[in-house]
Design an enzyme around this catalytic site. Structure first.
Site, PDB file in Angstrom:
ATOM      1  CE1 TYR A  56      -3.883  -1.995   5.031  1.00 23.32           C
ATOM      2  CE2 TYR A  56      -3.309   0.213   4.294  1.00 23.32           C
ATOM      3  CZ  TYR A  56      -3.663  -1.091   4.009  1.00 23.32           C
ATOM      4  OH  TYR A  56      -3.780  -1.488   2.699  1.00 23.32           O
ATOM      5  CB  THR A  77      -0.898  -0.002   1.261  1.00 28.04           C
ATOM      6  OG1 THR A  77      -1.492   1.287   1.426  1.00 28.04           O
ATOM      7  CG2 THR A  77      -0.115  -0.293   2.533  1.00 28.04           C
TER       8      THR A  77
HETATM    9  N1  UFG Z   1     -12.993  11.262   2.351  1.00 33.24           N
HETATM   10  C1  UFG Z   1     -13.958  12.233   2.567  1.00 33.24           C
HETATM   11  N2  UFG Z   1     -15.228  11.808   2.859  1.00 33.24           N
HETATM   12  C2  UFG Z   1     -15.574  10.489   2.954  1.00 33.24           C
HETATM   13  C3  UFG Z   1     -14.565   9.511   2.742  1.00 33.24           C
HETATM   14  C4  UFG Z   1     -13.283   9.937   2.439  1.00 33.24           C
HETATM   15  O1  UFG Z   1     -13.703  13.424   2.497  1.00 33.24           O
HETATM   16  O2  UFG Z   1     -16.734  10.192   3.240  1.00 33.24           O
HETATM   17  C5  UFG Z   1     -11.625  11.705   2.025  1.00 33.24           C
HETATM   18  C6  UFG Z   1     -10.583  11.190   2.999  1.00 33.24           C
HETATM   19  O3  UFG Z   1     -10.510  12.012   4.110  1.00 33.24           O
HETATM   20  C7  UFG Z   1      -9.338  11.219   2.106  1.00 33.24           C
HETATM   21  C8  UFG Z   1      -9.882  10.911   0.701  1.00 33.24           C
HETATM   22  O4  UFG Z   1     -11.274  11.176   0.774  1.00 33.24           O
HETATM   23  O5  UFG Z   1      -8.808  12.503   2.092  1.00 33.24           O
HETATM   24  C9  UFG Z   1      -9.681   9.476   0.296  1.00 33.24           C
HETATM   25  O6  UFG Z   1     -10.123   8.651   1.361  1.00 33.24           O
HETATM   26  P1  UFG Z   1     -10.339   7.080   1.210  1.00 33.24           P
HETATM   27  O7  UFG Z   1     -10.846   6.579   2.520  1.00 33.24           O
HETATM   28  O8  UFG Z   1     -11.145   6.791  -0.013  1.00 33.24           O
HETATM   29  O9  UFG Z   1      -8.891   6.534   0.921  1.00 33.24           O
HETATM   30  P2  UFG Z   1      -7.520   6.759   1.742  1.00 33.24           P
HETATM   31  O10 UFG Z   1      -6.674   7.651   0.885  1.00 33.24           O
HETATM   32  O11 UFG Z   1      -7.736   7.155   3.120  1.00 33.24           O
HETATM   33  O12 UFG Z   1      -6.989   5.268   1.804  1.00 33.24           O
HETATM   34  C10 UFG Z   1      -6.293   4.706   0.768  1.00 33.24           C
HETATM   35  C11 UFG Z   1      -6.409   3.198   0.822  1.00 33.24           C
HETATM   36  C12 UFG Z   1      -5.745   2.663   2.045  1.00 33.24           C
HETATM   37  C13 UFG Z   1      -4.340   3.200   2.132  1.00 33.24           C
HETATM   38  C14 UFG Z   1      -4.330   4.683   2.052  1.00 33.24           C
HETATM   39  C15 UFG Z   1      -2.954   5.260   2.058  1.00 33.24           C
HETATM   40  O13 UFG Z   1      -7.761   2.822   0.809  1.00 33.24           O
HETATM   41  O14 UFG Z   1      -5.735   1.263   1.979  1.00 33.24           O
HETATM   42  O15 UFG Z   1      -4.969   5.090   0.874  1.00 33.24           O
HETATM   43  O16 UFG Z   1      -2.983   6.464   2.766  1.00 33.24           O
HETATM   44  F1  UFG Z   1      -3.770   2.845   3.279  1.00 33.24           F
END
Ligand code: UFG
Length: 329
Positions: free
Chosen positions: A137, A113
């Site tokens: 994670y 990841t």
């Molecule tokens: N977000 C919102 N509203 C929501 C959901 C998400 O604003 O309802 C934002 C989050 O705060 C973030 C962005 O959208 O800024 C993306 O969030 P995600 O949860 O879709 O994905 P992440 O970037 O947090 O997570 C991904 C992978 C993980 C990995 C990570 C690395 O899903 O497995 O990237 O940082 F660990």
């Protein structure tokens, strides 16, 4: 493969069967769904840390390569239950790697990841940049990467660690998609809001040091990610060296841009509010994927945010139609 009843694994199972491989899925169904596994794949319900069960599969089916998709993936949950993450992502992976080495497996692909980089100083991120995970994670996955490097040096296992950025979208043919019980990912949540399964959605923070103040991510279509696995498999089975590579397009989109694109696809606005920052979110994660492109000849075919969103939306609609929808929590 492990985790073949999950999101990326189920797409990989279809793609590998399409390419003529025999596929066996080992999955304990703790987060995956039995119906996500293609009918033409052999299915074995087992924990990947169950060495006897996995050894029997390797022996009985003469397995030459393993794709290890199974794992726990929810960042905030990893902060609350770190030991569960080390148990599943690190210790179970250790048991699996040991079983694979003893079972004569020739190639091992590990789902890693972008979280191994933590909050990097600059983007795009290439593989030489420091790995400094900011949550359990990312740390649990990074430990497995290290273990594979050491085990490979000692025992000759060929491996690849593919560091996924933000995987999104669904099979354009509609056979697979993201079905997780608890949706946390932005595009999934936007789809559920678009379809009325949620009254509204929130932007987690609009005061980041980015052009529109919201976090920037590199969204990769799951079909292109799976293609990277197929090419990596061919590469390793052909005798090439082990490697670690980023999987992303090298393009960043902000949370606001994702929501705007969803609104464009829908032709109407979404009910959105601005909420506070979510703990542990780095402002910007964008991949430099030169290494993957050069090493295995990867060339994405679905690098189109509108298509990613349309495919995700179609899948969510099909879940509703088929009654397979898992209620939003
Ligand atoms: N977000 C919102 N509203 C929501 C959901 C998400 O604003 O309802 C934002 C989050 O705060 C973030 C962005 O959208 O800024 C993306 O969030 P995600 O949860 O879709 O994905 P992440 O970037 O947090 O997570 C991904 C992978 C993980 C990995 C990570 C690395 O899903 O497995 O990237 O940082 F660990």
């Amino acid at each position: 493969m492990t985790g073949g009843a999950g999101y990326v694994g189920s797409h990989a199972a279809f793609a590998l069967l399409d390419a003529g491989y025999r596929v066996v899925v080992v999955d304990d169904l703790s987060t995956g769904h039995r119906e996500a596994v293609p009918a033409d794949a052999v299915f074995v319900r087992a924990d990947v840390g169950d060495r006897n069960a996995v050894a029997e599969v390797l022996r009985g089916l003469d397995v030459s390569a393993v794709m290890h998709f199974a794992g726990s993936i929810v960042v905030p949950e990893s902060v609350e239950k770190p030991l569960d993450y080390y148990a599943n992502n690190t210790m179970n992976s250790m048991a699996l790697v040991r079983t694979c080495i003893e079972g004569g497996v020739k190639a091992f692909l590990f789902s890693s990841t972008a979280a191994v980089y933590g909050a990097p100083d600059r983007v795009p991120i290439d593989e030489t940049m420091p790995t400094k995970p900011v949550n359990p994670y990312g740390a649990s996955k990074l430990m497995t990467e290290r273990m594979l490097a050491d085990a490979s040096a000692a025992h000759g296992l060929r491996y690849a660690c593919l560091r996924y950025f933000n995987v999104a979208g669904a099979d354009p043919a509609g056979r697979a998609g993201q079905s997780s019980r608890v949706a946390t990912h932005l595009i999934k949540i936007a789809c559920q809001t678009a379809l009325g399964l949620r009254p509204r959605m929130s932007v987690f923070g609009d005061d980041y040091p980015t052009p529109d103040g919201t976090c920037i991510r590199d969204y990769i279509h799951v079909t292109d990610l799976v293609a990277a696995h197929e090419q990596t498999l061919t590469h390793l089975l052909g005798g090439a060296d082990s490697f670690i590579a980023n999987c992303g397009y090298g393009k960043g989109y902000s949370v606001k841009q994702i929501i705007e694109t969803m609104e464009k696809v829908l032709g109407r606005p979404l009910p959105v509010d601005i909420a506070g920052r979510r703990a542990g979110d780095p402002p910007e994660l964008v991949a430099d994927s030169t290494l993957l492109r050069k090493t295995v000849g990867w060339a994405p075919k679905h690098d189109d945010l509108e298509q990613i969103i349309r495919n995700a939306l179609d899948w969510e609609e099909s879940l509703i139609r088929s009654g397979r929808l898992v209620p939003a929590e």
